[in-house]
Design a protein around this motif. Sequence first.
Motif, mmCIF file in Angstrom:
data_model
loop_
_atom_site.group_PDB
_atom_site.id
_atom_site.type_symbol
_atom_site.label_atom_id
_atom_site.label_comp_id
_atom_site.label_asym_id
_atom_site.label_seq_id
_atom_site.Cartn_x
_atom_site.Cartn_y
_atom_site.Cartn_z
ATOM 1 N N ILE A 200 -10.688 23.658 44.210
ATOM 2 C CA ILE A 200 -9.416 23.470 44.924
ATOM 3 C C ILE A 200 -8.961 22.014 44.877
ATOM 4 N N PRO A 201 -9.791 21.036 45.295
ATOM 5 C CA PRO A 201 -9.321 19.647 45.180
ATOM 6 C C PRO A 201 -9.135 19.187 43.745
ATOM 7 N N PHE A 202 -9.927 19.719 42.805
ATOM 8 C CA PHE A 202 -9.729 19.362 41.403
ATOM 9 C C PHE A 202 -8.343 19.795 40.934
ATOM 10 N N GLY A 203 -7.990 21.047 41.209
ATOM 11 C CA GLY A 203 -6.662 21.514 40.823
ATOM 12 C C GLY A 203 -5.557 20.768 41.524
ATOM 13 N N ALA A 204 -5.782 20.406 42.808
ATOM 14 C CA ALA A 204 -4.765 19.667 43.549
ATOM 15 C C ALA A 204 -4.546 18.276 42.973
ATOM 16 N N VAL A 205 -5.652 17.578 42.661
ATOM 17 C CA VAL A 205 -5.534 16.217 42.111
ATOM 18 C C VAL A 205 -4.828 16.243 40.766
ATOM 19 N N ILE A 206 -5.207 17.201 39.915
ATOM 20 C CA ILE A 206 -4.567 17.282 38.598
ATOM 21 C C ILE A 206 -3.086 17.602 38.736
ATOM 22 N N ALA A 207 -2.747 18.539 39.629
ATOM 23 C CA ALA A 207 -1.341 18.901 39.812
ATOM 24 C C ALA A 207 -0.533 17.734 40.360
ATOM 25 N N LEU A 208 -1.085 17.014 41.328
ATOM 26 C CA LEU A 208 -0.360 15.872 41.898
ATOM 27 C C LEU A 208 -0.188 14.753 40.885
ATOM 28 N N GLN A 209 -1.245 14.474 40.104
ATOM 29 C CA GLN A 209 -1.152 13.400 39.121
ATOM 30 C C GLN A 209 -0.182 13.750 38.001
ATOM 31 N N VAL A 210 -0.299 14.971 37.489
ATOM 32 C CA VAL A 210 0.598 15.398 36.415
ATOM 33 C C VAL A 210 2.032 15.490 36.928
ATOM 34 N N GLY A 211 2.207 15.978 38.168
ATOM 35 C CA GLY A 211 3.548 16.062 38.729
ATOM 36 C C GLY A 211 4.191 14.697 38.894
ATOM 37 N N SER A 212 3.393 13.713 39.336
ATOM 38 C CA SER A 212 3.933 12.357 39.461
ATOM 39 C C SER A 212 4.312 11.777 38.111
ATOM 40 N N THR B 298 5.585 20.514 34.586
ATOM 41 C CA THR B 298 4.463 20.204 35.479
ATOM 42 C C THR B 298 3.462 21.350 35.539
ATOM 43 N N GLY B 299 3.956 22.564 35.695
ATOM 44 C CA GLY B 299 3.054 23.708 35.829
ATOM 45 C C GLY B 299 2.205 23.930 34.593
ATOM 46 N N GLY B 300 2.839 23.918 33.423
ATOM 47 C CA GLY B 300 2.097 24.161 32.196
ATOM 48 C C GLY B 300 1.052 23.097 31.918
ATOM 49 N N ALA B 301 1.410 21.824 32.118
ATOM 50 C CA ALA B 301 0.466 20.740 31.831
ATOM 51 C C ALA B 301 -0.720 20.764 32.783
ATOM 52 N N SER B 302 -0.467 20.975 34.063
ATOM 53 C CA SER B 302 -1.559 20.972 35.038
ATOM 54 C C SER B 302 -2.475 22.178 34.865
ATOM 55 N N VAL B 303 -1.898 23.344 34.605
ATOM 56 C CA VAL B 303 -2.722 24.539 34.433
ATOM 57 C C VAL B 303 -3.564 24.443 33.165
ATOM 58 N N LEU B 304 -3.003 23.927 32.087
ATOM 59 C CA LEU B 304 -3.789 23.756 30.868
ATOM 60 C C LEU B 304 -4.929 22.771 31.065
ATOM 61 N N ALA B 305 -4.680 21.704 31.824
ATOM 62 C CA ALA B 305 -5.754 20.745 32.101
ATOM 63 C C ALA B 305 -6.868 21.377 32.916
ATOM 64 N N VAL B 306 -6.497 22.230 33.862
ATOM 65 C CA VAL B 306 -7.519 22.900 34.677
ATOM 66 C C VAL B 306 -8.324 23.881 33.838
ATOM 67 N N ILE B 307 -7.639 24.701 33.048
ATOM 68 C CA ILE B 307 -8.335 25.759 32.304
ATOM 69 C C ILE B 307 -9.178 25.178 31.167
ATOM 70 N N GLN B 308 -8.615 24.254 30.382
ATOM 71 C CA GLN B 308 -9.324 23.763 29.207
ATOM 72 C C GLN B 308 -10.408 22.750 29.537
ATOM 73 N N PHE C 71 -0.138 25.514 44.788
ATOM 74 C CA PHE C 71 0.184 25.305 46.198
ATOM 75 C C PHE C 71 0.574 23.856 46.465
ATOM 76 N N PHE C 72 -0.192 22.918 45.968
ATOM 77 C CA PHE C 72 0.088 21.515 46.250
ATOM 78 C C PHE C 72 1.345 21.036 45.531
ATOM 79 N N ASN C 73 1.607 21.581 44.341
ATOM 80 C CA ASN C 73 2.831 21.185 43.649
ATOM 81 C C ASN C 73 4.065 21.706 44.374
ATOM 82 N N ILE C 74 4.008 22.927 44.880
ATOM 83 C CA ILE C 74 5.164 23.501 45.562
ATOM 84 C C ILE C 74 5.354 22.865 46.935
ATOM 85 N N VAL C 75 4.285 22.668 47.668
ATOM 86 C CA VAL C 75 4.380 22.201 49.049
ATOM 87 C C VAL C 75 4.606 20.698 49.126
#
Length: 283
Positions: A82-94, A105-115, A190-194
Motif C-alpha cells: 500500500i505505501p509503495f503504491g502510494a509513494v509511486i503514484a504521488l511521485q509519478v503524479g507530481s 499518471t495512472g499508466g506510468a504508476s501502475v506499470l512501475a508497480v507491476i513491473q 486511491f492516493f492519486n484520486i484523493v
Amino acid sequence: MSLDERQSPEGAADREPEAGPQESHVTPVPGLGALRQTGRLFALALEVARAIFRRPFQFREFVEQFWFIASVTILPAALVSIPFGAVIALQVGSLTEQLGAQSFTGGASVLAVIQQASPLIVALLISGAGGSAICADLGSRTIREELDAMEVMGVSPVQRLVVPRVLATMSVALLLNGMVSVVGTLGGYFFNIVLQGGTPGAYLSSFSALAQLPDLYVSELKALVFGFIAGIVAAYRGLNPRGGPKGVGDAVNQSVVITFMLLFFVNMVLTGIYLQIVPPKGG
C-alpha cells in the motif's frame, strides 16, 4: 664428544638434522574463496533443478513449507504494498504534473508497480521471512548431523528437504506477486484520486493505453526467478554453516544479504532484456 658417542644412535639423535629444501608456501589468490562459493551455489541450483523431476516427490513437505511461507508473508506483503503504491503514484503524479502530462499518471504508476515494485517486494519479504527460516532449519539439522545420517541411509537431503522448500518459495512468490500488484495498484489509485485530485476515468484510460499483457508476464517471471534465488541461497547457506550454533545465525544473515544483492542484479538484467525484446505499446 668422543668418537664412540658420535657414531652411536644416541649421538646421531642429538645432532641437528641437516638443512633440507624449504617448503614452498603458495600465496592464496584473492577472491578465490568467493569464486568457489559461487560455483558451489550454482552446482546446488543445478542439482535442485534436476531433482525436481525425480521421484518420489515430497508432496507433504511441500504443502507444509508452502503454508508456512505464505502465512508469514501475506500480511506484511499487503501492508508494504500500500505505501509503495502510494509513494509511486504521488511521485509519478507530481512529475507528470510538472511536465503537463497528467493524463498518463495512472499508466506510468501502475506499470512501475507491476513491473518493478511488486516482484521486489515479494522477493524481499520471502527472503527475509521465509528464507531465513529455511536457512535456520537446514543449518540446525546440519550441525546436529541429521543430514549426514540421511546420506548414510541412502536418502538425498537435497531431494528430501531442499527441493520442497525451493518449490514452495517459487509458488508463494508467484501467487503473492498477483496480490501485491492488485493491492499496490489500488493504493496508488486511491492516493492519486484523493490527494492529487485526479479523475478515475483518466487514471484507468491511461493504464489501458500504456499497459500490455507482456508486462504482467514479465512480472510473474521475475517473481518466479526471485523465489528460486531466495530458496537456493537460503538452502545453500543452511547446508554449509560454520562454527556451530553461532555459525547458523551468521549463515542466516549472510543468506538474506546475498539474496538481496542477487535480486537487484537479476532484476536489472531481466528488465534490460525485456525492454529490448518487447516493444512498448504503440511503438
